[in-house]
Design an enzyme around this catalytic site. Structure first.
Site, PDB file in Angstrom:
ATOM      1  CD  GLU A   9      46.154  35.979  33.645  1.00  0.00           C
ATOM      2  OE1 GLU A   9      46.587  35.266  32.730  1.00  0.00           O
ATOM      3  OE2 GLU A   9      45.605  35.538  34.662  1.00  0.00           O
ATOM      4  CB  CYS A  98      39.197  40.579  33.696  1.00  0.00           C
ATOM      5  SG  CYS A  98      40.726  40.656  32.716  1.00  0.00           S
ATOM      6  CG  HIS A 168      38.018  47.993  40.194  1.00  0.00           C
ATOM      7  ND1 HIS A 168      39.269  47.474  39.960  1.00  0.00           N
ATOM      8  CD2 HIS A 168      38.096  49.302  39.877  1.00  0.00           C
ATOM      9  CE1 HIS A 168      40.056  48.440  39.514  1.00  0.00           C
ATOM     10  NE2 HIS A 168      39.358  49.561  39.449  1.00  0.00           N
ATOM     11  N   GLY A 201      40.087  49.496  44.729  1.00  0.00           N
ATOM     12  CA  GLY A 201      40.467  50.583  43.833  1.00  0.00           C
ATOM     13  C   GLY A 201      41.091  51.772  44.530  1.00  0.00           C
TER      14      GLY A 201
END
Length: 316
Positions: A9, A98, A168, A201
């Site tokens: 983002e 998120c 993730h 990750g």
């Protein structure tokens, strides 16, 4: 193996995607999230975050781009998934990972990890609404606080018939701490689900990628932050290339400045470049000195001229 350029983002916008896909062999990209609340968004909202929709949902170098949606209302998520599909999206990705506080406060992103049933409803609604030939995927973390929650979450995604799932390997509370990475959970997930997986990750190098594949049993990897630390990370992970030299990175910074930044994009350029430096400094010591010199500049032309003078000094 596949390597995917993930979303970030406010950082990995279309210009950055264009440049990074030009120098890396990525299999596909995912946009920054389109925030969905309680309405069907107008076309220009999708085009703003994914201008690639106007060119067959691919970057100029031909790398496909998925549109990512973030929201918690199944009906409105489905309506907007259809809108993106009708605009030509290569795929729809649903953000349940998120960790940003502002997003979680409004019950979006990782907040839904606490409600697997709602994740199921969102994915199911989108998958049923979008034409079958367009993949609908999801991205999750292992849970809000307890990584063992991942199994119920993954089951929800699987039951809803998602085509693919990016995991993730940290909880929301684990943030981005390296010590919190739990690749072994992706292996456990792989053994329990038939949904194709992408591991995400702490992949910062070729060896990290190989270690992740060995631990998880998954040969599709997503890179995000690392792709900004070292611009050719995609090819490092996929093809064992050497990291770009600092001189090559400086050339890339100048090239980025010369991409089309007309209209609104021009005013964002200085902030985007400064954000990029915050990542480059972690891999290139020289980036810190150059950043100190340009951080006071807010004019595009002044920044570009300084970068060019700096580049020339490297070869003097």
């Amino acid at each position: 193996m596949r390597v995917v350029l993930g979303p970030m983002e406010g950082v990995l916008d279309s210009l950055m995607r264009e440049m990074l896909t030009e120098i890396n062999d990525y299999d596909f990209c995912v946009t920054e999230f389109v925030r969905v609340i309680d309405q069907t968004l107008p076309d220009h909202m999708f085009y703003r975050l994914c201008p690639e929709l106007k060119q067959d949902s691919a970057t100029k170098s031909g790398v496909p781009v998925k549109v990512q949606l973030l929201g918690q209302e199944p009906e409105w998520m489905a309506e907007n998934a259809v809108r993106a599909a009708n605009l030509g999206a290569y795929g729809i990705d649903l953000n349940f990972g998120c960790p940003a506080k502002t997003v979680n406060k409004s019950k979006g992103g990782a907040a839904l990890l606490q409600q697997p049933e709602l994740i199921y409803q969102v994915v199911k609604a989108c998958r049923e609404a979008v034409p079958a030939h367009i993949p609908v995927s999801a991205k999750i973390r292992l849970g809000w606080e307890n990584p063992d929650d991942c199994f119920e979450i993954v089951d929800a995604v699987s039951q809803a018939k998602a085509d693919e799932l990016t995991v993730h390997a940290r909880t929301k509370m684990g943030g981005y701490k390296a010590s919190e990475i739990k690749w072994e959970y992706i292996d456990k997930i792989r053994q329990k689900t038939s949904v194709p997986l992408i591991a995400n990750g702490e992949v910062w190098s070729y060896q990290d990628g190989q270690d992740c594949i060995k631990t998880t049993g998954v040969d599709s990897l997503m890179v995000c932050r690392g792709a900004l630390n070292i611009p050719n990370l995609g090819n490092m992970v996929k093809h064992n290339h050497e990291a770009m030299s600092w001189n090559e990175v400086v050339e890339l910074l100048i090239k980025y400045s010369e991409f089309e930044v007309n209209g609104d994009k021009a005013k964002y350029y200085p902030n985007r470049v400064k954000q990029w430096f915050s990542y480059l400094r972690q891999a290139y010591p020289d980036a810190a000195d150059l950043f100190r010199e340009i951080r006071v500049k807010n004019d595009v032309e002044a920044m570009v001229e300084h970068l060019k003078r700096y580049r020339d000094s490297l070869y003097a």
